[in-house]
Design an enzyme around this catalytic site. Structure first.
Site, PDB file in Angstrom:
ATOM      1  N   GLY A  55       0.850  -1.192   0.000  1.00  0.00           N
ATOM      2  CA  GLY A  55       0.000   0.000   0.000  1.00  0.00           C
ATOM      3  C   GLY A  55       0.877   1.230   0.000  1.00  0.00           C
ATOM      4  O   GLY A  55       2.073   1.138   0.287  1.00  0.00           O
ATOM      5  N   CYS A  82       5.213  -6.302   1.738  1.00  0.00           N
ATOM      6  CA  CYS A  82       5.573  -4.885   1.696  1.00  0.00           C
ATOM      7  C   CYS A  82       4.854  -4.107   2.811  1.00  0.00           C
ATOM      8  O   CYS A  82       5.116  -4.343   3.977  1.00  0.00           O
ATOM      9  CB  CYS A  82       5.286  -4.312   0.303  1.00  0.00           C
ATOM     10  SG  CYS A  82       6.114  -2.736   0.064  1.00  0.00           S
ATOM     11  N   TYR A  83       3.894  -3.234   2.471  1.00  0.00           N
ATOM     12  CA  TYR A  83       3.163  -2.517   3.523  1.00  0.00           C
ATOM     13  C   TYR A  83       2.552  -3.508   4.506  1.00  0.00           C
ATOM     14  O   TYR A  83       2.567  -3.291   5.718  1.00  0.00           O
ATOM     15  CB  TYR A  83       2.058  -1.662   2.896  1.00  0.00           C
ATOM     16  CG  TYR A  83       1.291  -0.835   3.902  1.00  0.00           C
ATOM     17  CD1 TYR A  83       1.797   0.370   4.357  1.00  0.00           C
ATOM     18  CD2 TYR A  83       0.065  -1.273   4.409  1.00  0.00           C
ATOM     19  CE1 TYR A  83       1.099   1.138   5.289  1.00  0.00           C
ATOM     20  CE2 TYR A  83      -0.637  -0.525   5.336  1.00  0.00           C
ATOM     21  CZ  TYR A  83      -0.124   0.675   5.777  1.00  0.00           C
ATOM     22  OH  TYR A  83      -0.809   1.424   6.696  1.00  0.00           O
ATOM     23  N   HIS A 169       7.941  -8.012  -3.296  1.00  0.00           N
ATOM     24  CA  HIS A 169       6.659  -8.376  -3.922  1.00  0.00           C
ATOM     25  C   HIS A 169       6.765  -9.703  -4.677  1.00  0.00           C
ATOM     26  O   HIS A 169       7.184  -9.716  -5.829  1.00  0.00           O
ATOM     27  CB  HIS A 169       6.236  -7.275  -4.904  1.00  0.00           C
ATOM     28  CG  HIS A 169       5.835  -6.014  -4.224  1.00  0.00           C
ATOM     29  ND1 HIS A 169       4.561  -5.791  -3.758  1.00  0.00           N
ATOM     30  CD2 HIS A 169       6.543  -4.914  -3.895  1.00  0.00           C
ATOM     31  CE1 HIS A 169       4.492  -4.605  -3.193  1.00  0.00           C
ATOM     32  NE2 HIS A 169       5.687  -4.048  -3.255  1.00  0.00           N
ATOM     33  N   GLU A 171       4.429 -11.340  -5.923  1.00  0.00           N
ATOM     34  CA  GLU A 171       3.386 -11.417  -6.953  1.00  0.00           C
ATOM     35  C   GLU A 171       3.831 -10.828  -8.291  1.00  0.00           C
ATOM     36  O   GLU A 171       3.223 -11.083  -9.321  1.00  0.00           O
ATOM     37  CB  GLU A 171       2.106 -10.712  -6.466  1.00  0.00           C
ATOM     38  CG  GLU A 171       2.170  -9.198  -6.346  1.00  0.00           C
ATOM     39  CD  GLU A 171       2.792  -8.685  -5.046  1.00  0.00           C
ATOM     40  OE1 GLU A 171       3.524  -9.445  -4.399  1.00  0.00           O
ATOM     41  OE2 GLU A 171       2.548  -7.511  -4.705  1.00  0.00           O
ATOM     42  N   GLY A 224     -20.813 -11.190 -28.649  1.00  0.00           N
ATOM     43  CA  GLY A 224     -19.861 -11.975 -29.420  1.00  0.00           C
ATOM     44  C   GLY A 224     -18.461 -11.865 -28.849  1.00  0.00           C
ATOM     45  O   GLY A 224     -17.551 -12.562 -29.266  1.00  0.00           O
ATOM     46  N   ASP A 227     -16.401 -12.385 -22.896  1.00  0.00           N
ATOM     47  CA  ASP A 227     -17.143 -12.503 -21.637  1.00  0.00           C
ATOM     48  C   ASP A 227     -18.606 -12.886 -21.864  1.00  0.00           C
ATOM     49  O   ASP A 227     -19.114 -13.823 -21.248  1.00  0.00           O
ATOM     50  CB  ASP A 227     -17.070 -11.202 -20.833  1.00  0.00           C
ATOM     51  CG  ASP A 227     -15.631 -10.792 -20.546  1.00  0.00           C
ATOM     52  OD1 ASP A 227     -14.749 -11.672 -20.624  1.00  0.00           O
ATOM     53  OD2 ASP A 227     -15.395  -9.606 -20.255  1.00  0.00           O
ATOM     54  N   SER A 229     -19.922 -14.235 -24.451  1.00  0.00           N
ATOM     55  CA  SER A 229     -20.042 -15.558 -25.087  1.00  0.00           C
ATOM     56  C   SER A 229     -19.906 -16.669 -24.048  1.00  0.00           C
ATOM     57  O   SER A 229     -20.685 -17.630 -24.052  1.00  0.00           O
ATOM     58  CB  SER A 229     -18.965 -15.756 -26.152  1.00  0.00           C
ATOM     59  OG  SER A 229     -19.098 -14.805 -27.169  1.00  0.00           O
ATOM     60  N   LYS A 370      -9.705 -12.402 -16.420  1.00  0.00           N
ATOM     61  CA  LYS A 370      -9.899 -12.581 -17.865  1.00  0.00           C
ATOM     62  C   LYS A 370      -9.331 -13.919 -18.374  1.00  0.00           C
ATOM     63  O   LYS A 370      -9.971 -14.632 -19.132  1.00  0.00           O
ATOM     64  CB  LYS A 370      -9.226 -11.429 -18.609  1.00  0.00           C
ATOM     65  CG  LYS A 370      -9.566 -11.368 -20.071  1.00  0.00           C
ATOM     66  CD  LYS A 370     -10.892 -10.689 -20.258  1.00  0.00           C
ATOM     67  CE  LYS A 370     -11.308 -10.602 -21.695  1.00  0.00           C
ATOM     68  NZ  LYS A 370     -12.563  -9.847 -21.823  1.00  0.00           N
TER      69      LYS A 370
END
Ligand code: XMP
Length: 514
Positions: A55, A82-83, A169, A171, A224, A227, A229, A370
């Site tokens: 953060g 981290c934070y 980090h 990630e 189309g 998402d 679809s 996604k």
């Protein structure tokens, strides 16, 4: 059987979504919650582990985001990043202060002591650092497990209480062994089995939708795109012809796209559902006639879309459920999940066409990122070319025609774009470039074709490499490929006599032209 879950408590760090994604990559389900979420609520979710994110604040300053001490006394493993690491130390009696040297970027980290968090991690490894403050002395009970040249406490832990703090980090992909570290936390330390699998998720979702909908009627706006679809196919598998999909063809789609959507979802297609295609192009063209300003075009297209959808919905009558293709980043970015500022008030979250008469919303993809939506699509057997479609703006070619939109300009941009896509596919470049398309500029210029003077439009080709679509760079397309595309466009697309390649990065440009 209850699904094992890890919770990410968000302190406003820029990588909050990444933490959750990396955990899910370990096949452990993970959700993001703001640090304002009450402890009782967290406890009720029965997480197997808790991760505190980074953060922008200093934890020792008044008013800085914090959490109650009891979080560390639940017996649930906690990993602070981290934070989050500094806050853990600060709350539990360690010391955090402004660092004499700010660490930013790739940094060598040296492990000091065996730790289950760093199992199979090299003794010297590269991590991503980004901090002003540092832990100058760890809290009582904690042992230092790693340091860097400028940071005496790059990691510390209290194995008995299962509390772990790391300054860097894991990630971020620049941290070479970051995924291993997160996997060690969720699997070895939290004891997660890692059985979050897409096929299970899909099966479970279908079952739940079936139970929830019963005999009800469901309406879905199908574009189309990936998402909607995936959402539509999931619904179709759950409730078949109780689902009606309305596909509004606004005449601003890529060449043949409307027919492709119909081929997959229409009566000749693969799925059991009611498919309604509304050919509304004339309406859109009339509304757009003479309008040049990009934001006005977007607005007109958006409003007209709702109007067309509303008219169709009225014909269907009242429905019980409306399907939305909301995905997890929409939820988080709308400020509903974690702590991020409201980046965009996403039309998919909360705000709905109030014109449609429905009782409840179904958002089957609400918890997916996604790439997970694409995996779900594959699991559901949706054709790959649909699942891996490039992003395409909602207002479609309306924002790829600079200036006013006419049917003839739509034809030019569709044809040029189809040629560009064909040639990139033929050159084997389509999988490596993030997004690519042709746009029609508003520029006309003098040319010569045969013995004739021409005064025609210029097409601009755009191809970018990007990870997140927030920043992008023009792709290096071999000159020969560009020349071939140019030659074909000039020869095959009437009204175009010039082809340009856009070299602009984002920033300062955007990916689209408008
Ligand atoms: P920009 O042009 O902002 O594009 O760099 C970033 C990404 O967003 C897509 N984009 C849109 N998508 N409605 C959409 O649904 C829009 O108005 C819109 N404008 C841009 C763009 O295709 C790219 O992937």
């Amino acid at each position: 059987m209850e699904q094992e879950k890890v919770i990410v408590i968000d302190f406003g760090g820029q990588y909050n979504q990444l933490v959750a994604r990396r955990v899910r990559e370990c096949n452990v389900y993970c959700e993001i919650y703001s640090y304002r979420t009450a402890l009782e609520e967290i406890k009720a979710m029965k997480p197997k582990g808790i991760i505190l994110t980074g953060g922008p604040n200093s934890c020792y300053e008044e008013g800085a985001p914090t959490y109650q001490r009891e979080l560390f006394e639940l017996g649930i493993p906690v990993l602070g990043l981290c934070y989050g690491a500094q806050l853990m130390m600060h709350i539990l009696g360690g010391r955090v202060e402004s660092a004499p040297v700010r660490e930013y970027g790739k940094t060598e980290v040296l492990l000091d002591k065996a730790s289950s968090l760093f199992e199979r991690v090299k003794e010297t490894t590269v991590c991503w650092m980004s901090h002003f403050d540092y832990i100058s002395s760890p809290a009582p009970g904690f042992a230092v497990t790693a340091h860097t040249a400028d940071c005496p406490v790059a990691a510390a832990e209290d194995e008995n209480r299962k509390l772990y703090a790391i300054q860097f980090h894991p990630e971020v992909l620049h941290t070479k062994e970051g995924t291993k570290i997160l996997s060690n936390f969720v699997k070895s330390i939290c004891g997660c089995k890692g059985d979050w699998r897409m096929d299970h998720f899909v099966e479970k979702s279908i079952r739940e939708i079936r139970e929830r909908v019963g005999n009800g009627k469901v309406l879905c706006a199908l574009s189309g795109g990936v998402d909607s679809s995936v959402a539509a196919v999931m619904l179709s598998k759950a409730i078949g012809s109780q689902l009606t999909c309305v596909f509004v063809d606004h005449g601003l789609l890529r060449k043949n796209e409307g027919d492709e959507v119909e081929a997959v979802f229409g009566p000749q297609g693969n799925y059991e559902l009611n498919f309604i295609r509304v050919n509304a192009r004339e309406r859109f063209y009339v509304k757009l006639a003479g309008v040049k300003e990009p934001e006005r075009k977007r607005k007109i297209i958006g409003e007209e879309f709702i109007r067309v959808f509303e008219e169709e919905a009225k014909k269907i009558g009242s429905v019980d459920f409306l399907v939305q293709g909301t995905i997890y980043p929409d939820v988080v970015e709308s400020g509903l999940g974690g702590e991020s500022a409201v980046i965009k008030s996403h039309h998919n979250v909360g705000g709905l066409p109030d014109c449609v008469d429905f009782k409840e919303i179904i958002e089957p993809l609400r918890n997916l990122f996604k790439d997970e939506v694409r995996k779900a699509g594959i699991e559901l057997g949706i054709p790959k070319y649909l699942v891996f479609r490039q992003p395409f703006p909602g207002p479609g070619l309306g924002v790829r025609i600079v200036g006013d939109v006419t049917a003839d300009k739509v034809r030019m941009v569709q044809d040029a774009d189809a040629i560009f896509r064909e040639e990139l596919e033929a050159a084997g470049l389509d999988q490596t470039i993030g997004q690519y398309f042709a746009a029609l500029t508003d520029m006309r210029s003098v040319g010569v074709m045969g013995d004739e003077r021409t005064y025609d439009y210029a097409v601009a080709l755009r191809a970018v490499n990007t990870v997140d679509f927030m920043t992008a760079e023009a792709a290096e397309i071999p000159f020969g490929v560009l020349q071939k595309v140019m030659g074909r466009i000039i020869n095959e697309v009437g009204g175009v006599n010039r082809v340009l390649y856009d070299l602009t990065s984002k920033p300062p440009g955007t990916i689209e032209f408008e």
